[in-house]
Design a protein around this motif. Structure first.
Motif: not given
Length: 171
Positions: A19-45
Motif C-alpha cells: 500500500k505504501l509503495d502504491t501511494l508513493e508511486i501515485q504521489l510521484y505521478r501526481m506531481q509529474e501529472n500536475v506539472k504537465a496538466i498545468a501547462k494547458k489547463s487550470s488545476i481545480i483539485s
C-alpha cells in the motif's frame, strides 16, 4: 473527500508495504501529472476516487462553455483525460451538461459532478440541466441512478427514449 484509513491493524507487513509503495508511486505521478496538466489547463483539485486512487481534476474554459476533466494518478499523463464533463452556459441561472465521457464504474463521474456543482454554487447558478437522449438508453438505468444519487430530478420517457435532468441549488 480524502480517505485516510489505507493502513489498518488487520494489514500484514507485506500488505502495508504494498500500500505504501502504491501511494508513493501515485504521489510521484501526481506531481509529474500536475506539472504537465498545468501547462494547458487550470488545476481545480486533487481528489480520491471510491477506490482510493488519487486523481487530478482540471478545467478548460471558454466564454460560453467549459470542460472539467480528470486524470487518475496510477499512470503518467499523456495529454488525455480519463473522464470529462462538457457543459455550456444556457442562461444567467443555468449550466447545461452536454456530455459525460470516460471510464465507467471508478467513481470518476461522481468526482466530476461534485466539482460541477461546486462551480455552479461559486458562480451563483441556480440550475444544472441535461438531456437524456436515445444513445443513452442502453445504460439509462445506470444514468438515472447516477443523477438521482447526485440529487437531480430525473424524468425519462421510455416510449420516446428521451429525458431530462435538473439539479436545483438549495438556498
Amino acid at each position: 473527500m480524502y480517505k485516510s484509513a489505507f493502513i489498518t491493524e488487520k494489514d500484514g507487513e507485506q500488505e502495508l508495504k504494498q500500500k505504501l509503495d502504491t501511494l508513493e508511486i501515485q504521489l510521484y505521478r501526481m506531481q509529474e501529472n500536475v506539472k504537465a496538466i498545468a501547462k494547458k489547463s487550470s488545476i481545480i483539485s486533487i481528489n480520491q476516487t471510491k477506490d482510493e486512487n488519487w486523481v487530478v481534476v482540471y478545467a478548460n474554459r471558454q466564454a460560453d462553455s467549459f470542460q472539467i476533466m480528470l486524470h487518475e494518478c496510477t499512470k503518467p499523463y499523456r495529454g488525455k483525460w480519463d473522464s470529462a464533463i462538457e457543459v455550456e452556459y444556457k442562461s444567467e441561472t443555468t449550466i447545461h451538461i452536454n456530455d459525460i465521457k470516460g471510464i465507467k464504474n471508478k467513481g470518476f463521474g461522481s468526482v466530476l459532478m461534485e466539482h460541477l456543482k461546486e462551480i455552479a454554487r461559486d458562480e451563483n447558478k441556480q440550475y444544472i440541466t441535461g438531456d437524456i437522449v436515445e444513445r443513452d438508453f442502453d445504460h439509462v438505468r445506470r444514468l438515472a441512478y447516477f443523477y438521482t444519487k447526485h440529487y437531480f430530478d430525473v424524468k425519462i420517457d421510455h416510449w420516446e427514449q428521451c429525458g431530462e435532468i435538473i439539479w436545483q441549488q438549495s438556498q
